[in-house]
Design a protein around this motif. Sequence first.
Motif, PDB file in Angstrom:
ATOM      1  N   UNK A  37       0.838  -1.210   0.000  1.00 11.51           N
ATOM      2  CA  UNK A  37       0.000   0.000   0.000  1.00 11.51           C
ATOM      3  C   UNK A  37       0.870   1.257   0.000  1.00 11.51           C
ATOM      4  N   UNK A  38       1.907   1.200   0.838  1.00  9.10           N
ATOM      5  CA  UNK A  38       2.816   2.356   0.945  1.00  9.10           C
ATOM      6  C   UNK A  38       3.493   2.598  -0.405  1.00  9.10           C
ATOM      7  N   UNK A  39       4.009   1.534  -1.008  1.00  5.28           N
ATOM      8  CA  UNK A  39       4.690   1.659  -2.300  1.00  5.28           C
ATOM      9  C   UNK A  39       3.724   2.220  -3.352  1.00  5.28           C
ATOM     10  N   UNK A  40       2.527   1.684  -3.366  1.00  2.00           N
ATOM     11  CA  UNK A  40       1.504   2.099  -4.341  1.00  2.00           C
ATOM     12  C   UNK A  40       1.205   3.590  -4.203  1.00  2.00           C
ATOM     13  N   UNK A  41       1.039   4.034  -2.972  1.00  3.02           N
ATOM     14  CA  UNK A  41       0.650   5.441  -2.742  1.00  3.02           C
ATOM     15  C   UNK A  41       1.851   6.375  -2.917  1.00  3.02           C
ATOM     16  N   UNK A  42       3.005   5.888  -2.475  1.00  4.00           N
ATOM     17  CA  UNK A  42       4.230   6.676  -2.606  1.00  4.00           C
ATOM     18  C   UNK A  42       4.565   6.952  -4.074  1.00  4.00           C
ATOM     19  N   UNK A  43       4.137   6.041  -4.922  1.00  2.00           N
ATOM     20  CA  UNK A  43       4.374   6.175  -6.353  1.00  2.00           C
ATOM     21  C   UNK A  43       3.749   7.438  -6.929  1.00  2.00           C
ATOM     22  N   UNK A  44       2.707   7.908  -6.284  1.00  4.69           N
ATOM     23  CA  UNK A  44       2.031   9.113  -6.769  1.00  4.69           C
ATOM     24  C   UNK A  44       2.742  10.364  -6.267  1.00  4.69           C
ATOM     25  N   UNK A 156      -5.645  -0.053   2.104  1.00 12.83           N
ATOM     26  CA  UNK A 156      -5.702  -1.161   1.130  1.00 12.83           C
ATOM     27  C   UNK A 156      -5.707  -0.595  -0.307  1.00 12.83           C
ATOM     28  N   UNK A 157      -4.661  -0.902  -1.061  1.00 16.02           N
ATOM     29  CA  UNK A 157      -4.465  -0.190  -2.337  1.00 16.02           C
ATOM     30  C   UNK A 157      -5.594  -0.332  -3.359  1.00 16.02           C
ATOM     31  N   UNK A 158      -6.312  -1.463  -3.414  1.00 13.96           N
ATOM     32  CA  UNK A 158      -7.387  -1.499  -4.435  1.00 13.96           C
ATOM     33  C   UNK A 158      -8.455  -0.433  -4.221  1.00 13.96           C
ATOM     34  N   UNK A 159      -8.778  -0.098  -2.955  1.00  8.60           N
ATOM     35  CA  UNK A 159      -9.843   0.883  -2.762  1.00  8.60           C
ATOM     36  C   UNK A 159      -9.336   2.260  -2.340  1.00  8.60           C
ATOM     37  N   UNK A 160      -8.013   2.415  -2.294  1.00  6.98           N
ATOM     38  CA  UNK A 160      -7.436   3.644  -1.727  1.00  6.98           C
ATOM     39  C   UNK A 160      -7.772   4.906  -2.526  1.00  6.98           C
TER      40      UNK A 160
END
Lengths: 472, 345
Positions: A37-44, A156-160
């Motif tokens: 989740x952190x990686x997914x959000x940090x990517x933005x 949770x990255x799918x619904x973040x």
Amino acid sequence: MLFNTSEFAVFFFIVLVAYWAVHKWMNVRNMVLLAANWYFYNNLHYTFPFYLLGMILVGYTFAHLIQGKEEKATRKGILATGIVILGFGLTYIKYSKLILGNIAGMEQWQASALHIIVPLGISYYTFSSIGYIVDVYRRRLPAERNLLTYAAYISFFPHLLSGPIPSSVTVLPQFTKISIPTLARIEHSVGEIVWGLFKKMVIAAHAEKVVNYCYARYDDLDGSTVFLGVMLFNLYLYADFSAYSDIARGVGRLMGIELTQNFKMPHFSRNPGEFWRRWHTSLRKWMLDYLYLPLGGNRGGMGKYILSILFIFTFSGLWHGANMTFVCWGLLNGIYFIPYILTDSLTRYKDAPAAGRLLPPVKVAGQIAFTFLLTTLSRIFFRAPDMTVAKGLIHKIFSASFLRLPLKMVYTKVAMFIPLLAFEWVQREKDYVLQLSRKHMWVRVAGYIIVVILICLLYKKQNASEYYYFKF
Amino acid sequence: MKKSIIAGLLAASVSITGCGGSSSGEGHISEEQSRKTREMLAESKRNAQQVEKLNELYKETPDQILFENNGQNSAVYKELQQRYKDQLAELKKSVEATGAKFIVAIITPEVGVAISDFTRYGHPFIRQACNELGVEYYDLGPALATQKPTVITQMPRDGHWSKVGAVFLADQLEPIITKYKDHRSTAVYKDSERPETFGDLAPSTEEVLDGGKDMPYKVVANAQGLRMDHDVVFPKKKQHVLFLGGSQFYSPFLDNEFIATSVLAQRHPDIEMMNAGMIAGCTDDFLSLWEEKSKYSEPDVVIMQTNGTDITDLFFTNRNHLARSKKPYEPSPVEEAYFMNRFRR
């Protein structure tokens, strides 16, 4: 990292393998999830996860503070404080321009003036955090003891980034259990992901630029073209947003997490009430649980009922953005309910329209067409950047030029949705659109392969096009 | 039955040995064509590889430093000027060989304080080159200087023509159209000689583009790849005017019906206004487009739009990045020296 990119496919594959490799150890599993989740959000943007972390800590702490008290007034006070703190970021970042921008001497304190970047998905996780502490306050579920579990749930990255806004009562407990997907659930996931990708990469991608064109150049176009442009936006929005929700659900289910079904073929609704039970259902449920019902719902007379509806829809409009156009969009959708309420015809349908029939009776077809027209007209306000443009669009649509032949480029794009809607109509009684033959596996596999081939053949590359609902 | 089998075998043997007269000839042409196609594909592949290699070696494109010493003492700028002049001369010669009138229109929306060095040093040279080559030119700079940039262009979002600007441009081109309305070229091409397209746009398309600026506009291209909504017919029944140029003729961010050539077409239904404008084109591109495609549209008048950036666009790194020909452009010794001095020192 968009769902429809190879980058996401690689990311998800790695996460899925790691997730299931450690699934027996709950804390390790949630730690893997949190890292993803952190990686997914940090990517933005690197600052986004820190903001999210703050929200998680506040939500977690306040839930425990509420649970630790027995006295109702104290609990209420803590809840109110928690809601204010959790809601402050969203309010400040999204609405300070509207509020402070109109107060002399305060303009420099707007979030935009301070160059604060709006974290994507802030509206969604603010709402899920507030929903969680309210549920704890209502004793619908105990405060989650494990911070790791709670953090994995909120982030949770799918619904973040675009929902579905999770209900803590049904979704949070899934982060404390091991639910290995059955073959049928895996197939359900694949079906939703493939169908979501098709809607985004083929249907929405082909419509997007034409929609932008119609809204930007309405002044040069005939009323008929503008109207079809608005209709196209209504359809595009469905394809784009429901695609995200479908993929999110599919991805979540592959990890053993069942998310709310956000769309239930809304364009086959027979009245506005049914439309909102089929469109962005997670937001509707949130509004219902945490605003509408506390306000009294439909109890207390017709006047109060109507006022509650208008309030809820205006609030929903403001949730989408601090702009007069969204207020109008919300209000208009609320106003649509009034004739139905006054004539007691806001039927709560339980079955799919024309269940068991191939074609609907004339009356049902008329109801569906009329509801579709109402939602289409409301999209004038939803997509227009300001009231001047909204008024210009209305002026065009209700002008003599409405009778002229629309631009081919626009009506061909609208026509592109006919097969999509026709297929959804045929499948309207199924659990999900791509649910094919229950008996023959080869029919189902062939169906998935055909959709994948169609995606490959018809895929249109967009200009770094995000999902439309990211902006909210 | 037996007879038919024998007849079939005979036919097959004729086919295999190539003894059948006409089929043998067709097969030969077909082989020749496929060999040429293979060669062309191989060449374009080699070119693409070479361009990629050059772009890796020489990434940077020149900046304002190119105009060191007011552009007068810059060896590389002088070389680019000469290249520009040579191409202009070649284009004039080739256009005039068809009997068409060749005219240069110097057009840039840069006016007043917005004038860049490309215009400052470029325009005097273009005028001088036209004079020396005997090319009739129209410098629209003075007329444009009387206009407000925010009115005639889409500034601040974009510097290309607004609807008002397109009408203004049409007004400026009007005297040229009127002056040469009776001029006719002599070249006539057979249908078999004509390429499929006369311009570089994807033929028979109607699509929305936004140029990455969220300014959507509709582009309609006819079956011949020109920015116009009907096809050019042959044998021609009216005068053909060809507009060769960059984005000032192509006019991004405007729908077809609002661009200057459409305005002129509405005013002169008796003249075929053929818009072959392209994004980021320069004389090198106009010349290759003319030779490959546009001349077969049998224009009677050719109006070439140019401005100061057309000179600097001839620098080899610019060409490798932008040229429509997709051919590799090796640096000249002067360009190489400039590049190394500017970017690799």
